[in-house]
Design a protein around this motif. Structure first.
Motif, PDB file in Angstrom:
ATOM      1  N   LEU A 130       0.660  -1.257  -0.075  1.00  0.00           N
ATOM      2  CA  LEU A 130      -0.024   0.186   0.047  1.00  0.00           C
ATOM      3  C   LEU A 130       0.880   1.353  -0.104  1.00  0.00           C
ATOM      4  CD1 LEU A 130      -2.653   1.429   0.047  1.00  0.00           C
ATOM      5  CD2 LEU A 130      -2.752   1.080   2.694  1.00  0.00           C
ATOM      6  N   ALA A 131       1.781   0.958   1.084  1.00  0.00           N
ATOM      7  CA  ALA A 131       2.761   2.431   0.999  1.00  0.00           C
ATOM      8  C   ALA A 131       3.548   2.545  -0.417  1.00  0.00           C
ATOM      9  CB  ALA A 131       4.035   2.323   1.942  1.00  0.00           C
ATOM     10  N   GLU A 141       1.112   4.293  -2.926  1.00  0.00           N
ATOM     11  CA  GLU A 141       0.865   5.635  -2.443  1.00  0.00           C
ATOM     12  C   GLU A 141       1.848   6.758  -2.675  1.00  0.00           C
ATOM     13  OE1 GLU A 141      -1.587   6.277   0.864  1.00  0.00           O
ATOM     14  OE2 GLU A 141      -3.091   5.477  -0.608  1.00  0.00           O
ATOM     15  N   ASP A 142       2.931   6.262  -2.281  1.00  0.00           N
ATOM     16  CA  ASP A 142       4.185   7.070  -2.705  1.00  0.00           C
ATOM     17  C   ASP A 142       5.442   6.135  -2.539  1.00  0.00           C
ATOM     18  OD1 ASP A 142       6.259   8.890  -2.639  1.00  0.00           O
ATOM     19  OD2 ASP A 142       4.950  10.271  -1.402  1.00  0.00           O
TER      20      ASP A 142
END
Ligand SMILES: Nc1ncnc2c1ncn2[C@@H]1O[C@H](COP(=O)(O)OP(=O)(O)OP(=O)(O)O)[C@@H](O)[C@H]1O
Ligand SMILES: [Mg+2]
Lengths: 313, 379
Positions: free
Chosen positions: B242-243, B246-247
């Motif tokens: 997920l991280a 996201e970025d």
């Protein structure tokens, strides 16, 4: 996360009161020894010389300020130290080990963490999850470990579950390292959120947090990776004077936990108040270095920095 | 009391699920599973209308169920790659084919590979690698393929990755077709082995007639995979994915080894694709290159996207709809591509995040739409 889960979690999380031991840094090094050396670093972007033969060191246990006018190369310096850019020339050594050219996540594992000038949280994750990502940097469970949980640890008395069957099972088979790490990560995350003062909104999405909370969340996330050196890029940008004062207090407390702090800050008054030493950059070159008093008296600094109208103040 | 009920009604289904006591959740889950196992025998009206073999031209109900579950395994695997790690893989059929071919190449007496092993080591004509050994072979082959494809390509972002993986899927199929003296080429490999089991009525436990047994086998595998996939999602691994989504740069500065986790996503996806292929090949007892055309890759991606990427249950629903509906409405077979196209466009317009997306994914879509609107307003 649903409302119900959230409240359940919070009940668990908030049960134990503040516990600094969870977040203290334990390092073997001695206060005052050289932690990081920026050794004649030059960094060019095509024709732009962002850093020109910059040379300074950070000593363990200090709060070092990095200041300079806009475009002086402060953020670039952070980027070079955290592996985002590789210096064109020169070396960067962390605890005596050359780190220029090392991948960012490896540098993080070595013990350097940072925040970003323009906030870069994981917006769709809760505050707590953001910090958990930081905690994960120190966790050892592999992908296979997560899947099959074969690595069991004999739990201590307080780690044992309360209820009967689970308790007996845990006694016989142990508890998987993954479970223990998740649990420890949650507790540490909560403690860190409490430490930076935003625990009341731990389960809100990062994107929904107010600006000041987001800035503090960045600090908590960086601290979660257990860095010996933490680099804060204008952590007080956009704060009012009272908030700024607060933040400087936080920076001191971060040092007291056992971290070494490098901080970029525009507000001269604040920098002078909180730092042990200061390095001044202008147009990519270091123009001064010394204690706050020395720097404040340095004519070059006054001309380059203090002489200009300070837009950020 | 009524207030509580009102508040309860206002919640979304997902919230209600999360809020329900653990006992209730377990009970519901067990009921659903039991019902799933019972499905092949479903004969009570009106529920029996969901069967696909009501008319004489219909397809065998249990076989359809089997295919649905195989594609569900595919969808769960591809959901790890697309939904969780955010990597667009358009060559997923390649791994599916590899799984099917692994069991055929090593397990079938008809395969040139087994033939070569027989003459090399002086084994009898009946000898082939045992089924139980073929499973790890298939898993390892698809895993290795995943790593080999991922290692050089995962440094690419977005569209480039899609194009390279698209090529990979075709390469596997074309190789299988052209390597005559390894894969029998276009003729395919017959006598693909079935899992061992007790003999009943003089037949193997797993045979071509009793399709429901295949369905139960696949369903068991699927349940196990869902269990493991959820473990991944709710762990440091899921957080890392997920991280990264996201970025990626911020994640790497926070110590997330982006490449490593992306490669893992790829490898896990590949393994599940291979496993599904293995089940498929084994049930068919016949493997040929044309069963692994590129359009199957698109179908797989469509399952995940229509169902709702990032959510296992979305992926399951997508796999179900896109496999079941065409079989149920076989009478309209000529209209299938058209209906598929219309459905795809409709979902993309009306519900771009998919039918049951993960909540985060839904918000990400919402964000991107706002950004696009703002950008458009700026012009
Ligand atoms: N990726 C890049 N490509 C090209 N030039 C860059 C890049 N990053 C920074 N620069 C240039 O390097 C110089 C130093 O920039 P840097 O962001 O380090 O300044 P700073 O001291 O952090 O300033 P501020 O106080 O505004 O944050 C600037 O002239 C900037 O334009
Ligand atoms: Mg800057």
């Amino acid at each position: 996360m649903s409302e119900q889960r959230m409240t359940q979690d919070m009940a668990v999380e908030l049960k134990d009161t503040s516990d600094h031991e969870l977040i203290e840094m334990h390092t073997s090094g001695e206060v005052g020894e050289t932690l990081l050396e920026v050794d004649h670093v030059t960094l060019r972007f095509g024709g732009v010389v962002a850093l020109n033969d910059v040379n300074f060191e950070i000593r363990r246990g200090e709060i070092l300020g990095l200041i300079g006018p806009n475009g002086a190369g402060k953020t670039t310096c952070f980027n070079a130290m955290t592996g985002v850019y590789t210096p064109t020339e020169g070396k960067i050594r962390f605890k005596g080990k050359e780190i220029a050219g090392t991948k960012p996540h490896r540098i993080n594992h070595l013990g350097i963490a940072r925040t970003f000038q323009n906030i870069r949280l994981f917006p769709e994750m809760s505050a707590m999850e953001n910090v958990m990502v930081g905690c994960d940097a120190r966790h050892k469970t592999s992908v296979v470990g997560v899947l099959f949980r074969l690595y069991r640890v004999r739990p201590s008395e307080e780690e044992l579950p309360d209820s009967g069957i689970r308790r007996s099972l845990a006694k016989v088979f142990g508890i998987s390292r993954h479970t223990l790490e998740e649990r420890a990560g949650r507790r540490r995350s909560m403690e860190l959120l409490r430490f930076v003062g935003i625990a009341d909104r731990a389960h809100e999405l990062a994107r929904n947090l107010p600006y000041g909370y987001q800035r503090r969340l960045e600090i908590a996330r960086a601290l979660a990776t257990e860095p010996e050196l933490i680099c804060l890029d204008e952590p007080a940008a956009g704060f009012n004077p009272a908030e700024k004062e607060d933040l400087m207090g936080l920076i001191r407390r971060i040092r007291d936990l056992g971290h070494t702090v490098l901080v970029i800050e525009h507000d001269m008054k604040l920098v002078l108040g909180v730092t042990d030493r200061i390095v001044v950059l202008e147009f990519g070159s270091k123009i001064a270095e010394g204690t706050p008093d020395e720097v404040a008296r340095n004519p070059k600094v006054i001309a380059a920095y203090l002489g200009e109208p300070d837009d950020a103040a | 009391m009524s207030q509580i009920l009102d508040a309860y009604r206002g919640l979304k289904l997902g919230d209600r699920w999360d809020g329900a006591p653990k006992v209730v959740r377990w009970a519901v889950m067990l009921l659903v599973i039991a019902f799933a196992f019972y499905l092949p025998y479903l004969n009570i009206l009106p529920f029996a209308y969901i069967r696909t073999d009501l008319s004489s031209t219909g397809s065998d109900w249990a076989s359809v169920l089997f295919l649905i579950v195989v594609y569900m395994i595919v969808a769960v695997g591809l959901n790890v790659v697309i939904g969780l790690a955010g990597l667009l893989d358009l060559g997923y059929v390649g791994f599916y084919a590899l799984g099917a071919y692994s069991i055929a190449l090593f397990g079938s007496t008809n395969s040139p590979v087994v033939g070569a092993l027989q003459s090399r080591f002086g084994f009898s004509e009946e000898w082939a690698v045992p089924f139980a050994v073929c499973i790890p072979i298939a898993i390892v082959m698809s895993l290795i393929a995943g790593v080999f494809l991922g290692a050089p390509t995962l440094r690419l972002r977005g569209d480039y990755l899609a194009i390279v993986t698209l090529g990979f899927g075709e390469i596997i199929r074309i190789t299988a077709r052209n390597l005559d003296n390894v894969t029998n080429g276009a003729a395919g490999i017959t006598q693909v082995p079935v899992p061992p089991g007790p003999e009943i009525d003089g037949r193997n436990f797993f045979n071509t007639i009793d399709a429901e047994r295949w369905y139960w086998l696949a369903l068991t595998v699927l349940l196990l995979i869902i269990f493991l996939a959820r473990r991944l999602e709710h762990s440091r691994v899921g957080r890392a994915w997920l991280a990264i989504r996201e970025d990626e740069d911020a994640a790497s500065v926070m110590g997330v080894a982006g490449f490593k986790f992306k490669l893992w996503a790829f490898a896990i996806g590949a393994t599940l694709g291979g496993l599904a292929g293995l089940l498929f090949g084994s049930k068919q007892q016949y493997v040929e290159p044309n069963a692994f055309m590129v359009n199957l890759s698109f179908l797989f991606v469509a399952m995940v996207v229509i169902g709702g990427s990032g959510n296992i249950f979305g992926a399951l629903l997508g796999a179900f709809l896109l496999t079941y509906l065409p079989e149920r409405f076989r009478a309209f077979v000529d209209w299938r591509p058209f209906a598929f196209g219309v459905a795809l466009v409709a979902v993309m317009i009306l519900r771009p995040q998919g039918l049951v997306p993960s909540r985060r994914r839904a918000r990400e879509f919402e964000d991107r739409r706002h950004e696009a609107e703002e950008a458009a307003a700026d012009v």
